[in-house]
Design a protein around this motif. Structure first.
Motif, PDB file in Angstrom:
ATOM      1  N   ARG A  52       0.829  -1.203   0.000  1.00 40.48           N
ATOM      2  CA  ARG A  52       0.000   0.000   0.000  1.00 40.48           C
ATOM      3  C   ARG A  52       0.870   1.261   0.000  1.00 40.48           C
ATOM      4  O   ARG A  52       0.587   2.230  -0.715  1.00 40.48           O
ATOM      5  N   GLU A  53       1.929   1.237   0.792  1.00 39.14           N
ATOM      6  CA  GLU A  53       2.838   2.380   0.832  1.00 39.14           C
ATOM      7  C   GLU A  53       3.524   2.584  -0.513  1.00 39.14           C
ATOM      8  O   GLU A  53       3.784   3.715  -0.922  1.00 39.14           O
ATOM      9  N   SER A  54       3.799   1.500  -1.226  1.00 39.80           N
ATOM     10  CA  SER A  54       4.458   1.609  -2.535  1.00 39.80           C
ATOM     11  C   SER A  54       3.605   2.393  -3.530  1.00 39.80           C
ATOM     12  O   SER A  54       4.136   3.012  -4.457  1.00 39.80           O
ATOM     13  N   GLN A  55       2.302   2.375  -3.339  1.00 37.80           N
ATOM     14  CA  GLN A  55       1.401   3.062  -4.260  1.00 37.80           C
ATOM     15  C   GLN A  55       1.561   4.575  -4.194  1.00 37.80           C
ATOM     16  O   GLN A  55       1.134   5.285  -5.085  1.00 37.80           O
ATOM     17  N   ARG A  56       2.172   5.051  -3.132  1.00 49.07           N
ATOM     18  CA  ARG A  56       2.439   6.485  -2.966  1.00 49.07           C
ATOM     19  C   ARG A  56       3.911   6.813  -3.188  1.00 49.07           C
ATOM     20  O   ARG A  56       4.382   7.861  -2.784  1.00 49.07           O
ATOM     21  N   GLY A  57       4.627   5.892  -3.821  1.00 49.22           N
ATOM     22  CA  GLY A  57       6.053   6.083  -4.059  1.00 49.22           C
ATOM     23  C   GLY A  57       6.330   7.337  -4.869  1.00 49.22           C
ATOM     24  O   GLY A  57       5.577   7.689  -5.769  1.00 49.22           O
ATOM     25  N   SER A  59       9.061   7.800  -6.624  1.00 49.09           N
ATOM     26  CA  SER A  59       9.838   7.466  -7.809  1.00 49.09           C
ATOM     27  C   SER A  59       9.726   5.961  -8.058  1.00 49.09           C
ATOM     28  O   SER A  59       9.254   5.211  -7.207  1.00 49.09           O
ATOM     29  N   THR A  60      10.187   5.533  -9.208  1.00 45.52           N
ATOM     30  CA  THR A  60      10.194   4.107  -9.523  1.00 45.52           C
ATOM     31  C   THR A  60      11.096   3.364  -8.545  1.00 45.52           C
ATOM     32  O   THR A  60      10.761   2.263  -8.090  1.00 45.52           O
ATOM     33  N   LYS A  61      12.215   3.975  -8.196  1.00 40.77           N
ATOM     34  CA  LYS A  61      13.134   3.362  -7.240  1.00 40.77           C
ATOM     35  C   LYS A  61      12.453   3.164  -5.886  1.00 40.77           C
ATOM     36  O   LYS A  61      12.576   2.106  -5.270  1.00 40.77           O
ATOM     37  N   ASP A  62      11.733   4.182  -5.426  1.00 45.39           N
ATOM     38  CA  ASP A  62      11.003   4.097  -4.156  1.00 45.39           C
ATOM     39  C   ASP A  62       9.923   3.025  -4.231  1.00 45.39           C
ATOM     40  O   ASP A  62       9.760   2.230  -3.307  1.00 45.39           O
ATOM     41  N   PHE A  63       9.202   2.987  -5.341  1.00 46.59           N
ATOM     42  CA  PHE A  63       8.159   1.989  -5.575  1.00 46.59           C
ATOM     43  C   PHE A  63       8.733   0.579  -5.478  1.00 46.59           C
ATOM     44  O   PHE A  63       8.226  -0.270  -4.746  1.00 46.59           O
ATOM     45  N   LYS A  64       9.830   0.330  -6.191  1.00 45.10           N
ATOM     46  CA  LYS A  64      10.448  -0.989  -6.196  1.00 45.10           C
ATOM     47  C   LYS A  64      11.020  -1.343  -4.826  1.00 45.10           C
ATOM     48  O   LYS A  64      10.972  -2.497  -4.409  1.00 45.10           O
ATOM     49  N   ASN A  65      11.553  -0.351  -4.129  1.00 47.35           N
ATOM     50  CA  ASN A  65      12.102  -0.592  -2.804  1.00 47.35           C
ATOM     51  C   ASN A  65      11.016  -1.065  -1.843  1.00 47.35           C
ATOM     52  O   ASN A  65      11.206  -2.036  -1.098  1.00 47.35           O
ATOM     53  N   LYS A  66       9.873  -0.396  -1.845  1.00 53.48           N
ATOM     54  CA  LYS A  66       8.761  -0.779  -0.964  1.00 53.48           C
ATOM     55  C   LYS A  66       8.244  -2.176  -1.320  1.00 53.48           C
ATOM     56  O   LYS A  66       7.936  -2.967  -0.435  1.00 53.48           O
ATOM     57  N   LEU A  67       8.158  -2.467  -2.604  1.00 53.48           N
ATOM     58  CA  LEU A  67       7.723  -3.802  -3.013  1.00 53.48           C
ATOM     59  C   LEU A  67       8.752  -4.854  -2.649  1.00 53.48           C
ATOM     60  O   LEU A  67       8.399  -5.987  -2.310  1.00 53.48           O
ATOM     61  N   LEU A 105       3.479 -12.580  -7.577  1.00 59.98           N
ATOM     62  CA  LEU A 105       3.024 -11.286  -8.082  1.00 59.98           C
ATOM     63  C   LEU A 105       4.072 -10.206  -7.827  1.00 59.98           C
ATOM     64  O   LEU A 105       4.380  -9.397  -8.714  1.00 59.98           O
ATOM     65  N   LEU A 106       4.622 -10.187  -6.630  1.00 59.64           N
ATOM     66  CA  LEU A 106       5.628  -9.172  -6.288  1.00 59.64           C
ATOM     67  C   LEU A 106       6.881  -9.303  -7.139  1.00 59.64           C
ATOM     68  O   LEU A 106       7.401  -8.300  -7.630  1.00 59.64           O
ATOM     69  N   VAL A 107       7.350 -10.523  -7.335  1.00 60.06           N
ATOM     70  CA  VAL A 107       8.530 -10.740  -8.173  1.00 60.06           C
ATOM     71  C   VAL A 107       8.271 -10.227  -9.581  1.00 60.06           C
ATOM     72  O   VAL A 107       9.103  -9.527 -10.167  1.00 60.06           O
ATOM     73  N   THR A 108       7.113 -10.550 -10.123  1.00 62.34           N
ATOM     74  CA  THR A 108       6.766 -10.113 -11.480  1.00 62.34           C
ATOM     75  C   THR A 108       6.698  -8.593 -11.580  1.00 62.34           C
ATOM     76  O   THR A 108       7.232  -7.992 -12.508  1.00 62.34           O
ATOM     77  N   ILE A 109       6.039  -7.961 -10.612  1.00 58.14           N
ATOM     78  CA  ILE A 109       5.912  -6.498 -10.636  1.00 58.14           C
ATOM     79  C   ILE A 109       7.269  -5.833 -10.525  1.00 58.14           C
ATOM     80  O   ILE A 109       7.570  -4.888 -11.265  1.00 58.14           O
ATOM     81  N   ILE A 110       8.100  -6.328  -9.614  1.00 59.51           N
ATOM     82  CA  ILE A 110       9.428  -5.734  -9.430  1.00 59.51           C
ATOM     83  C   ILE A 110      10.258  -5.882 -10.688  1.00 59.51           C
ATOM     84  O   ILE A 110      10.920  -4.924 -11.146  1.00 59.51           O
TER      85      ILE A 110
END
Length: 113
Positions: A52-57, A59-67, A105-110
């Motif tokens: 859920r926190e990743s959805q407010r990332g 940057s892409t780096k922040d998004f991937k880090n949270k995931l 799912l997480l591996v695929t998204i990342i």
């Protein structure tokens, strides 16, 4: 029910998985497995919180880090489920399957972000 689905598969699945973990931990506590329940509830609900926190990332780096953190928590959750299954009680099959699905799912998204 208070939760409003987000029409985002990984967000919704992780939320409902967290709810399943909370309910299963109630059973563990009835069995007096308090420490294991505490570990499981922390890792199992952290998956959805990080997704859920990743959805407010910002940057892409922040998004991937949270995931990535969510993925680590999912793997830890699977570990605790294996420990419980081996030492304490039977784990509902669907709980492990749901966790493994979240991991995939997480591996695929990342990988695709």
């Amino acid at each position: 029910m208070a939760y409003k689905e987000k029409n985002n598969v990984v967000v919704d699945k992780s939320f409902y998985f967290g709810c399943d973990i909370v309910n299963f931990c109630k059973e563990l506590k009835q069995n007096h497995d308090f420490e294991i329940a505490r570990q499981l509830i922390r890792s199992g609900t952290s998956i959805g919180a990080n997704i859920r926190e990743s959805q407010r990332g910002v940057s892409t780096k922040d998004f991937k880090n949270k995931l990535g953190i969510a993925l680590k928590e999912a793997d830890e959750t699977l570990y605790w489920l294996d420990i419980i299954e081996e030492t304490t009680m039977e784990v509902p099959n669907n709980l492990k399957a749901k966790c493994e699905e979240l991991i995939k799912l997480l591996v695929t998204i990342i990988k695709n972000s």
